[in-house]
Structure formats: structure tokens, C-alpha cells
Design a protein around this motif. Sequence first.
Motif, PDB file in Angstrom:
ATOM      1  N   PRO A 179      -1.721  15.228  -0.231  1.00 50.79           N
ATOM      2  CA  PRO A 179      -2.580  14.126   0.229  1.00 50.79           C
ATOM      3  C   PRO A 179      -3.181  13.357  -0.943  1.00 50.79           C
ATOM      4  N   ARG A 180      -3.412  12.077  -0.718  1.00 54.06           N
ATOM      5  CA  ARG A 180      -3.988  11.150  -1.688  1.00 54.06           C
ATOM      6  C   ARG A 180      -3.013  10.817  -2.820  1.00 54.06           C
ATOM      7  N   SER A 181      -1.741  11.105  -2.603  1.00 57.36           N
ATOM      8  CA  SER A 181      -0.733  10.646  -3.560  1.00 57.36           C
ATOM      9  C   SER A 181      -0.546   9.135  -3.425  1.00 57.36           C
ATOM     10  N   ARG A 182      -0.078   8.515  -4.493  1.00 57.15           N
ATOM     11  CA  ARG A 182       0.263   7.094  -4.469  1.00 57.15           C
ATOM     12  C   ARG A 182       1.786   6.988  -4.450  1.00 57.15           C
ATOM     13  N   LEU A 183       2.317   6.373  -3.406  1.00 52.72           N
ATOM     14  CA  LEU A 183       3.755   6.451  -3.144  1.00 52.72           C
ATOM     15  C   LEU A 183       4.335   5.074  -2.838  1.00 52.72           C
ATOM     16  N   ASN A 184       4.211   4.178  -3.772  1.00 48.55           N
ATOM     17  CA  ASN A 184       4.879   2.882  -3.648  1.00 48.55           C
ATOM     18  C   ASN A 184       6.312   3.047  -4.138  1.00 48.55           C
ATOM     19  N   LEU A 185       7.240   3.065  -3.204  1.00 48.23           N
ATOM     20  CA  LEU A 185       8.650   3.301  -3.508  1.00 48.23           C
ATOM     21  C   LEU A 185       9.433   2.012  -3.319  1.00 48.23           C
ATOM     22  N   LEU A 186      10.520   1.871  -4.081  1.00 51.78           N
ATOM     23  CA  LEU A 186      11.371   0.688  -3.998  1.00 51.78           C
ATOM     24  C   LEU A 186      12.819   1.151  -4.085  1.00 51.78           C
ATOM     25  N   LEU A 187      13.669   0.614  -3.185  1.00 53.93           N
ATOM     26  CA  LEU A 187      15.042   1.092  -3.045  1.00 53.93           C
ATOM     27  C   LEU A 187      15.942  -0.068  -2.658  1.00 53.93           C
ATOM     28  N   THR A 188      17.153  -0.113  -3.226  1.00 56.87           N
ATOM     29  CA  THR A 188      18.140  -1.100  -2.805  1.00 56.87           C
ATOM     30  C   THR A 188      19.538  -0.504  -2.863  1.00 56.87           C
ATOM     31  N   ASP A 189      20.425  -1.076  -2.032  1.00 58.33           N
ATOM     32  CA  ASP A 189      21.835  -0.718  -2.063  1.00 58.33           C
ATOM     33  C   ASP A 189      22.693  -1.902  -2.498  1.00 58.33           C
ATOM     34  N   GLY A 190      22.050  -2.928  -3.048  1.00 57.15           N
ATOM     35  CA  GLY A 190      22.760  -4.118  -3.480  1.00 57.15           C
ATOM     36  C   GLY A 190      22.747  -5.242  -2.468  1.00 57.15           C
ATOM     37  N   ARG A 191      22.330  -4.932  -1.240  1.00 60.20           N
ATOM     38  CA  ARG A 191      22.265  -5.958  -0.193  1.00 60.20           C
ATOM     39  C   ARG A 191      20.874  -6.038   0.432  1.00 60.20           C
ATOM     40  N   THR A 192      20.278  -4.879   0.671  1.00 59.56           N
ATOM     41  CA  THR A 192      18.971  -4.792   1.327  1.00 59.56           C
ATOM     42  C   THR A 192      17.977  -4.143   0.375  1.00 59.56           C
ATOM     43  N   ILE A 193      16.722  -4.547   0.484  1.00 61.17           N
ATOM     44  CA  ILE A 193      15.629  -3.960  -0.287  1.00 61.17           C
ATOM     45  C   ILE A 193      14.667  -3.291   0.687  1.00 61.17           C
ATOM     46  N   ALA A 194      14.250  -2.076   0.371  1.00 68.35           N
ATOM     47  CA  ALA A 194      13.206  -1.398   1.139  1.00 68.35           C
ATOM     48  C   ALA A 194      12.105  -0.973   0.178  1.00 68.35           C
ATOM     49  N   GLY A 195      10.866  -1.126   0.610  1.00 66.99           N
ATOM     50  CA  GLY A 195       9.741  -0.731  -0.223  1.00 66.99           C
ATOM     51  C   GLY A 195       8.598  -0.208   0.621  1.00 66.99           C
ATOM     52  N   THR A 196       7.760   0.631   0.030  1.00 62.17           N
ATOM     53  CA  THR A 196       6.579   1.148   0.722  1.00 62.17           C
ATOM     54  C   THR A 196       5.325   0.774  -0.046  1.00 62.17           C
ATOM     55  N   ALA A 197       4.307   0.351   0.682  1.00 66.42           N
ATOM     56  CA  ALA A 197       2.970   0.170   0.133  1.00 66.42           C
ATOM     57  C   ALA A 197       2.158   1.389   0.546  1.00 66.42           C
ATOM     58  N   TRP A 198       1.815   2.227  -0.431  1.00 64.98           N
ATOM     59  CA  TRP A 198       1.082   3.462  -0.111  1.00 64.98           C
ATOM     60  C   TRP A 198       0.227   3.826  -1.325  1.00 64.98           C
ATOM     61  N   GLY A 199      -0.959   3.185  -1.400  1.00 67.38           N
ATOM     62  CA  GLY A 199      -1.882   3.524  -2.470  1.00 67.38           C
ATOM     63  C   GLY A 199      -1.935   2.537  -3.611  1.00 67.38           C
ATOM     64  N   ASP A 200      -1.048   1.539  -3.629  1.00 62.82           N
ATOM     65  CA  ASP A 200      -1.089   0.509  -4.662  1.00 62.82           C
ATOM     66  C   ASP A 200      -0.531  -0.776  -4.063  1.00 62.82           C
ATOM     67  N   THR A 201      -0.532  -1.837  -4.847  1.00 67.55           N
ATOM     68  CA  THR A 201      -0.161  -3.143  -4.320  1.00 67.55           C
ATOM     69  C   THR A 201       1.347  -3.295  -4.140  1.00 67.55           C
ATOM     70  N   LEU A 202       1.732  -4.040  -3.105  1.00 66.70           N
ATOM     71  CA  LEU A 202       3.121  -4.412  -2.874  1.00 66.70           C
ATOM     72  C   LEU A 202       3.132  -5.801  -2.251  1.00 66.70           C
ATOM     73  N   TRP A 203       3.907  -6.698  -2.830  1.00 70.56           N
ATOM     74  CA  TRP A 203       4.011  -8.083  -2.389  1.00 70.56           C
ATOM     75  C   TRP A 203       5.459  -8.407  -2.065  1.00 70.56           C
ATOM     76  N   TYR A 204       5.646  -9.453  -1.255  1.00 69.16           N
ATOM     77  CA  TYR A 204       7.013  -9.881  -0.954  1.00 69.16           C
ATOM     78  C   TYR A 204       7.057 -11.401  -0.854  1.00 69.16           C
ATOM     79  N   LEU A 205       8.207 -11.944  -1.210  1.00 68.45           N
ATOM     80  CA  LEU A 205       8.469 -13.377  -1.151  1.00 68.45           C
ATOM     81  C   LEU A 205       9.782 -13.567  -0.420  1.00 68.45           C
ATOM     82  N   ALA A 206       9.766 -14.298   0.674  1.00 71.45           N
ATOM     83  CA  ALA A 206      10.964 -14.473   1.488  1.00 71.45           C
ATOM     84  C   ALA A 206      11.284 -15.947   1.647  1.00 71.45           C
ATOM     85  N   GLU A 207      12.516 -16.292   1.311  1.00 73.14           N
ATOM     86  CA  GLU A 207      13.058 -17.621   1.579  1.00 73.14           C
ATOM     87  C   GLU A 207      14.382 -17.409   2.299  1.00 73.14           C
TER      88      GLU A 207
END
Length: 251
Positions: A179-207
Motif C-alpha cells: 500500500p501507498r506505492s506509486r505505480l505510474n506505468l506506461l506500456l506500448t506494443d507499437g500501436r496502442t499506449i496504456a498508462g496508469t495514474a497512481w500516485g503521480d502525474t499523468l497527462w495525455y494529448l489526443a488528436e
Amino acid sequence: MCRHIAYTGATLALGEVLITPEHALYRQSWEPRHQRYGTVNADGFGVGWYAEGDPVPGRYRRGGPIWADQGFTDLARVVRSGTLLAAVRDATEPGADGEAAAAPFASGPWLFSHNGAVRDWPGSLAPLAASLPPEELLSLAARNDSALVWALVLRRLREGDGLGQALADTVSDVAAAAPRSRLNLLLTDGRTIAGTAWGDTLWYLAEPGRRAVVASEPYDNDPRWCEAPDHTLVVADRTDVSLTPLKEPPA
């Protein structure tokens, strides 16, 4: 603890994402604007990218600060890609494993980064580590919390989970164990991006139809950047972005 970014869109030079923008990852290594923990990300850096027609990404990683690597500036100027994932590191334990501990971690078509820290590492994750086959533990890229979190994500990916599900379930398991871990994770397979906001900042820009970017913080002052709420899963590609709340595991 770190800053990271993933981009997918039109093919461009790596430096157009990582160096040229006013507040690019390069500058975030010494002057982040939104970092909640730590101030200087000088304990390593890395970038992974995909060449056209090749599903397995290339990587460039070093154990020192990004600004001290003159070769990276040249590489970022000439290497072009439509998808990349990069990170600059502020180590929980400075010096541990050097370049091997720098994100992105990689296997097959996947690139992964962890911004944060596992609470009470390593003891807190001993039960989860014991759930991995011995050969996977022995082949960890580094002896740090991020490498073990990557191993847990990778196991789910190999079992057939999608990117978002693999991240969400891993965050749930790690947060329950530590508990109370900071777990901002970021993952891609070359086509899709997945990320988690968990304890620190995460932003996204979509066009839609042009690009999607998921990052610890914006690399410019474009008003279209949006901050993801804490405890959120972000999944993005060139056509769409979805946000899914993540539940805190039971005490």
C-alpha cells in the motif's frame, strides 16, 4: 521519481518529441514542472522505438544523465519512428544496476516504463515474486522494483491480456501487497499506449487521426493537454483515448 512519455502518430525524428519541444523530456531531466517526488532525473535514461515493418522495437539506454550523452542528440536527430516510449530516471537507490535499470524495459513487441516506487521494497513484493517461475526471476533485467513490476506485467501479456488489463491487474496486485506505492506505468506494443495514474502525474494529448501522447507531464503549452485523475487507466491510439477508473484494493 522519473519522467516518461509514449507517442504514437505520424513518423518523425525522435528529437521532435524528446528534445525540441520547450518542456521536452530532455529538459524534464533537470527541470520538470509537475514532478511530485525528486527534482533531478539524472540516474539513467532510455528510448525505445519501432522501425517501419519491424514489430520488435530498438532501444538506446544509458546509466547517466541524458544531457551528458552527446551521441543521443545525433541519434534523436536522424532516427525516425511513428511510435516511441522514453524515460529519464531518478533512482530509488542511486547507482543500482546502472543502464540495466533504465527504462524502457522490453520483450518481444512491448516497451514498458515505471514512474514511482514500491513501498517497503523488496520485502513487500516477496509473495508476488514467488508466484513467478524461477527462470523469470533469474532473468530479471535489474534488481529493482521496476524490473519486478515489469515481470508481473509481462506474465499477463504472455497469457493473452490486453495492454490495459495487464497494467490494471498488476497495479491492483502490487498496491494490495505494498500500500501507498506509486505505480505510474506506461506500456506500448507499437500501436496502442496504456498508462496508469497512481500516485503521480499523468497527462495525455489526443488528436484523433494524427497522434496520441501519454506522458508524466506536457512537453509544451498546448491547451489540449489533459491531466488524468489519480487512480486511472489511460488507453490511447491514433484514433481514440479512453479513461477507466482504477479501484483501490481492499485493505
